[in-house]
Design a protein around this motif. Structure first.
Motif, mmCIF file in Angstrom:
data_model
loop_
_atom_site.group_PDB
_atom_site.id
_atom_site.type_symbol
_atom_site.label_atom_id
_atom_site.label_comp_id
_atom_site.label_asym_id
_atom_site.label_seq_id
_atom_site.Cartn_x
_atom_site.Cartn_y
_atom_site.Cartn_z
ATOM 1 N N LEU A 29 39.686 22.806 52.508
ATOM 2 C CA LEU A 29 40.640 23.802 52.983
ATOM 3 C C LEU A 29 42.062 23.264 52.841
ATOM 4 O O LEU A 29 42.974 23.989 52.407
ATOM 5 N N ALA A 30 42.281 21.998 53.197
ATOM 6 C CA ALA A 30 43.603 21.391 53.009
ATOM 7 C C ALA A 30 43.984 21.386 51.537
ATOM 8 O O ALA A 30 45.146 21.611 51.179
ATOM 9 N N LEU A 31 43.010 21.120 50.662
ATOM 10 C CA LEU A 31 43.290 21.145 49.222
ATOM 11 C C LEU A 31 43.660 22.550 48.773
ATOM 12 O O LEU A 31 44.587 22.735 47.971
ATOM 13 N N ALA A 32 42.958 23.561 49.273
ATOM 14 C CA ALA A 32 43.291 24.945 48.927
ATOM 15 C C ALA A 32 44.721 25.270 49.335
ATOM 16 O O ALA A 32 45.448 25.965 48.603
ATOM 17 N N ILE A 33 45.147 24.765 50.491
ATOM 18 C CA ILE A 33 46.520 24.992 50.946
ATOM 19 C C ILE A 33 47.518 24.305 50.021
ATOM 20 O O ILE A 33 48.536 24.894 49.624
ATOM 21 N N ALA A 34 47.245 23.059 49.654
ATOM 22 C CA ALA A 34 48.142 22.339 48.759
ATOM 23 C C ALA A 34 48.271 23.057 47.420
ATOM 24 O O ALA A 34 49.365 23.185 46.864
ATOM 25 N N VAL A 35 47.151 23.523 46.889
ATOM 26 C CA VAL A 35 47.172 24.261 45.624
ATOM 27 C C VAL A 35 47.958 25.558 45.779
ATOM 28 O O VAL A 35 48.770 25.924 44.925
ATOM 29 N N GLU A 36 47.733 26.275 46.876
ATOM 30 C CA GLU A 36 48.438 27.539 47.128
ATOM 31 C C GLU A 36 49.940 27.318 47.178
ATOM 32 O O GLU A 36 50.709 28.096 46.604
ATOM 33 N N ARG A 49 44.248 27.209 39.060
ATOM 34 C CA ARG A 49 43.256 28.227 39.391
ATOM 35 C C ARG A 49 42.054 27.539 40.040
ATOM 36 O O ARG A 49 41.538 26.562 39.499
ATOM 37 N N SER A 50 41.637 28.057 41.180
ATOM 38 C CA SER A 50 40.608 27.356 41.958
ATOM 39 C C SER A 50 39.606 28.330 42.547
ATOM 40 O O SER A 50 39.877 29.518 42.730
ATOM 41 N N ALA A 51 38.419 27.796 42.837
ATOM 42 C CA ALA A 51 37.373 28.520 43.559
ATOM 43 C C ALA A 51 36.608 27.492 44.390
ATOM 44 O O ALA A 51 36.621 26.290 44.084
ATOM 45 N N PHE A 52 35.951 27.948 45.457
ATOM 46 C CA PHE A 52 35.233 27.059 46.359
ATOM 47 C C PHE A 52 33.867 27.646 46.684
ATOM 48 O O PHE A 52 33.684 28.867 46.681
ATOM 49 N N VAL A 53 32.917 26.757 46.964
ATOM 50 C CA VAL A 53 31.551 27.155 47.294
ATOM 51 C C VAL A 53 31.227 26.605 48.680
ATOM 52 O O VAL A 53 31.407 25.403 48.937
#
Length: 473
Positions: A29-36, A49-53
């Protein structure tokens, strides 16, 4: 989160996705925030561009230990963004402002929110990424995408995780593709040898759910096995929530040991300490882990220890002892019975064996890290290891591989403790770590573009510079 969650089951990662994160706990989740936040600042064509499972049907973090009144042992400033960028819109303070509780929180004069509130903060952040997370799906394999004899990407195979949704009934298998994978698969419960969980034998992971569902209690007794923070919290919770029951705390130590949360010792959780640890020789790494294990492992917050001791003493004064501390005592067997569970314990000092018939036995015996190689199949043979068979992991959290693999495999969590130190499985450096991984992804992509003639020379510091930077355990 509901709108994003509704769309998540239909989202498919495109072949151009830069990363797929496996697991969507606080680390990814922290990585998703950094990417965002990188994407919000970057120029055209620079977005990641990212996706998570995520196997759970929705975001959740240690839900079974969201006990009433339990507080965090880490400052709210060590949230998912502040240490990387205090101006981020994903900080805990922004969450409080959004919830209308900022002044109220300040008036508490505490750095430590309740675990329930911090979980709500995490869910507040996660709600922003519902359209990028495949909830209710489990990653079962990571397979190479090969071109000209080199692995330049990955297929991530997912299946329904068995959460009871209609999607599970179809049993469909899906394949996602990306240039890099970030493995944040978390921990699994550690159980004593020969012991399994059951209707009346619980791991603390499930404590709140199991305790709230307990209706038949013929024995009016619980046993909690373990001497760490979760064990002490479980003892306090059961003692408070079941005022007619005895609660036995069973552990091999003489008593609970206090956590070292003194200012100098807490420097082991600083981002700079990761650099120090990573550069240190192996013998120094082991020494540091030994010296400072009492900041995190098998220790208890000092105030909670004092609270439990007062309860024991006051019950002695009143002549009605419900909270019983069985120190220097080992659990030798557990049997799940139709009417409860029987714990067999043995005193280490006298050898006396005692049977405790309980409504439930709670195992506060900790967790063990999952091995990232379990998902990699044949790719595991491409990962380099040290003399002890542990993964070699770069400072940017990327697994070292043979030259044949040009795509990135990154690891978050306890599997990196031997290289990055005690914070690997904690919250303290999540914000900074996520930026480091983001930087590495950008550098890797730039180098590939140069190699293929599609871009300029790689830039460094993309994610860790600027007024709104993107630089997280």
């Amino acid at each position: 989160m509901s709108a994003g969650h509704a769309n998540a089951a239909h989202h498919e990662a495109t072949p151009e996705d830069d990363l797929i994160g496996i697991g969507f706990g606080p680390a990814n989740l922290a990585l998703a925030i950094a990417v965002e936040e990188h994407n919000a600042q970057c120029g055209p064509g620079r977005a990641i561009r990212s996706a998570f499972v995520e196997a759970q049907p929705e975001f959740g973090w240690h839900r079974g230990m969201l006990l009433p009144g339990a507080t965090m042992q880490v400052s709210f400033l060590k949230d998912l963004a502040t240490m990387r960028d205090p101006a981020s819109r994903f900080t805990f303070l922004r969450y409080l402002h959004d919830r209308g509780r900022l002044a109220d929180f300040i008036n508490q004069k505490s750095f430590f929110p309740t675990r329930l509130e911090f979980h709500d903060y995490l869910g507040w952040c996660a709600a922003e990424f519902g359209d990028r997370v495949h909830y209710g799906r489990e990653a079962v394999a990571v397979r190479p995408v090969e071109r000209d004899g080199r692995v330049d990407g990955f297929h991530v195979v997912t299946r329904p995780s068995g959460n009871g949704t209609q999607e599970q009934a179809t049993g469909d298998e899906r394949t996602l593709r990306a240039g890099s994978v970030v493995l944040g698969t978390g921990l699994r419960p550690r159980l004593p040898q020969g012991v399994t969980t059951g209707p009346h034998v619980w791991h603390t992971r499930d404590l709140r759910f199991r305790a709230e569902a307990l209706t038949l209690r013929p024995h009016r007794r619980f046993a909690v096995v373990g001497a760490g923070q979760s064990a002490a919290e479980a003892v306090e919770y059961l003692h408070r929530e079941f005022p007619d029951a005895e609660v036995f705390a069973v552990f091999t130590r003489y008593g609970y040991s206090p956590a070292d949360d003194s200012p100098f010792a807490n420097r082991i959780f600083d981002p700079s300490a990761v650099d120090d640890f990573y550069r240190a020789p192996d013998d120094v790494k082991q020494a540091l882990l030994g010296y400072h294990a009492n900041t995190n492992y098998s220790v208890v917050d000092g105030e909670l220890i004092e609270q439990l001791y007062r309860a024991v003493y006051q019950e002695k004064v009143a002549g009605s002892e419900r909270l019983r501390i069985l120190g220097t005592t080992a659990l030798t067997a557990v049997e799940d019975l139709p009417s409860g569970a029987r714990a067999v314990v043995r005193s280490l000092t006298t050898g006396e064996v005692r049977e405790l018939d309980c409504d439930a036995v709670v195992l506060a015996t900790g967790y063990v890290p999952t091995d990232p190689r379990e998902l990699l199949g044949a790719l595991a043979d491409e990962c380099l290891t040290d003399d002890l068979g542990r993964l070699r992991i770069g400072r940017d959290h990327r697994v070292a591989t043979t030259d044949r693999v040009t795509a990135g495999i990154y690891v978050q969590g306890a599997a990196a403790e031997h290289t990055h130190g005690i914070t690997s499985s904690l919250l303290s450096t999540l914000a900074v770590r996520s930026g480091e991984i983001c930087d590495s992804l950008l550098l890797d992509r730039a180098e590939r573009d140069v190699f293929t003639g599609l871009g300029d020379a790689p830039e460094t510091g993309t994610a860790t510079s600027g007024p709104v930077s993107v630089v997280a355990g």
